[in-house]
Enzyme design. Sequence first.
Site, short mmCIF file in Angstrom:
data_model
loop_
_atom_site.label_atom_id
_atom_site.label_comp_id
_atom_site.label_asym_id
_atom_site.label_seq_id
_atom_site.Cartn_x
_atom_site.Cartn_y
_atom_site.Cartn_z
N LYS A 111 8.00 7.80 6.05
CA LYS A 111 8.87 7.72 4.91
C LYS A 111 9.81 8.54 4.97
CE LYS A 111 6.13 4.78 2.03
NZ LYS A 111 5.69 4.43 0.65
N LYS A 196 3.47 -2.12 9.75
CA LYS A 196 2.84 -2.82 8.65
C LYS A 196 3.64 -3.55 7.58
CE LYS A 196 2.36 0.36 4.70
NZ LYS A 196 1.55 0.67 3.52
N LYS A 199 6.33 -3.74 1.07
CA LYS A 199 7.01 -4.03 -0.07
C LYS A 199 8.60 -3.79 0.14
CE LYS A 199 4.00 -2.47 -3.46
NZ LYS A 199 4.04 -0.88 -3.00
N1 AQP Z 1 0.33 -4.38 5.11
C1 AQP Z 1 -0.76 -3.84 4.53
N2 AQP Z 1 -1.97 -4.38 5.04
C2 AQP Z 1 -3.09 -3.93 4.19
N3 AQP Z 1 -3.11 -3.25 2.83
C3 AQP Z 1 -2.06 -2.74 2.68
N4 AQP Z 1 -1.49 -2.09 1.41
C4 AQP Z 1 -0.25 -1.78 1.47
N5 AQP Z 1 0.28 -2.61 2.58
C5 AQP Z 1 -0.78 -3.23 3.28
C6 AQP Z 1 -2.44 -1.64 0.43
O1 AQP Z 1 -1.92 -1.73 -0.77
C7 AQP Z 1 -2.20 -0.71 -1.69
C8 AQP Z 1 -0.92 -0.57 -2.44
O2 AQP Z 1 -0.24 0.31 -1.67
P1 AQP Z 1 0.99 1.07 -2.48
O3 AQP Z 1 1.78 0.21 -3.13
O4 AQP Z 1 0.61 2.31 -3.14
O5 AQP Z 1 1.67 1.74 -1.30
P2 AQP Z 1 1.79 1.46 0.23
O6 AQP Z 1 0.53 1.47 0.95
O7 AQP Z 1 3.00 2.23 0.68
O8 AQP Z 1 2.46 -0.10 0.14
P3 AQP Z 1 3.64 -0.74 0.75
O9 AQP Z 1 3.70 -2.20 0.48
O10 AQP Z 1 4.03 -0.13 2.14
O11 AQP Z 1 4.75 -0.17 -0.41
P4 AQP Z 1 6.14 0.84 -0.03
O12 AQP Z 1 6.82 -0.29 0.84
O13 AQP Z 1 6.69 1.12 -1.55
O14 AQP Z 1 5.73 2.09 0.78
C9 AQP Z 1 -2.71 0.30 -0.83
O15 AQP Z 1 -4.56 0.27 -0.89
C10 AQP Z 1 -2.55 -0.05 0.51
O16 AQP Z 1 -3.53 0.51 1.59
#
Ligand code: AQP
Length: 331
Positions: A111, A196, A199
């Site tokens: 990030k 991965k 969002k």
């Molecule tokens: N691709 C994924 N596969 C499985 N689990 C996932 N999680 C996120 N992406 C995947 C799980 O979702 C939960 C919440 O995540 P978060 O919003 O706290 O942060 P993150 O992991 O950083 O999710 P994103 O979607 O990638 O958000 P951004 O883009 O804002 O950084 C966690 O339990 C995570 O494991």
Amino acid sequence: MDVIFSGIQPSGSLTLGNYLGALKNFIPFQETAECYYCVVNQHAITVPQNPALLHERTRNLAALYIAAGMDPKKATIFVQSEVPEHAMLGWMMICSAYVGEMERMTQYKSKAQKEEKKEGFIPLGLLTYPPLMAADILLYQANLVPVGEDQRQHMEITRDLAERFNRKYGEVFTIPEMWAPQGGARVMSLQEPTGKMSKSDDNEWATIHMLDTADVIVKKIKKAVTDSLAHVHYDKANQPGVSNLMSIHSAISGKTFEEIETMYDGQGYGTFKKDVADLVVEELSPIRSRYDELTGTPELDAILDDGAVRARAKARVTYENAIHAMGLYRK
Ligand code: AQP
């Protein structure tokens, strides 16, 4: 009784990855455990956010929690910034952490690189994200934390910080365990299946959002990157795109990879992709309908107000113990 804590950031529209890796797995715990499910908006501001959008997404994410099956009578549903003890204990956790161990976090590295490229700077909050996450979990004395596989390293550092604090200041925190879905359920990008699904990905075709319409879901899965082998087979190294679609199939249908391989033996990717799309549409459509009914209602505010009061009552007890252990008090 198990105590469960988990949260999702309102940093964008929730993806199928957030759903299969996290949200879907939160729901069954509410039947048997004491559950705290949080909209972690203070984690979202570790990268720049548009204030109006953050406000809107915070409410919408809470509505989505409930639409996915979370029951406010069985679980405490709340917004992180409405329980100030998160930031307060977060600071104490930051002071217990080391710069070196934070800089080694893979999420920080990726990030930080992305933000530096996009904004020209690295927000300090990105580095201190794990101690805040530790505070979130430790405040509730959670023993189980359902999160996706990508959060494993953050869970390890949470345990390290809790153990370090307990060793130094006395037994204040329960040491939590990570709970990950069987098979991992790590959903990868539909366009670059070695990374991965996120969002905050700018490529719309890479991500299925929980609120995408059936049409859009079908189109995105049709366009998902596969390979020229035309053979439905689980092999993450050589067929990452197909393996990702198989993981999605398996997480929803409950079938093993062997069963899926047998079902599509000798058929190429057309029928397989269509079936994956149907499964995703069937899973997400009822959630979308419930979400549309709930979002923007006063009922949602009442649930979150009550959730904040209940969460704070529990968080306060741990926080008081922690400040006393650390000597952060006067009387
Ligand atoms: N691709 C994924 N596969 C499985 N689990 C996932 N999680 C996120 N992406 C995947 C799980 O979702 C939960 C919440 O995540 P978060 O919003 O706290 O942060 P993150 O992991 O950083 O999710 P994103 O979607 O990638 O958000 P951004 O883009 O804002 O950084 C966690 O339990 C995570 O494991």
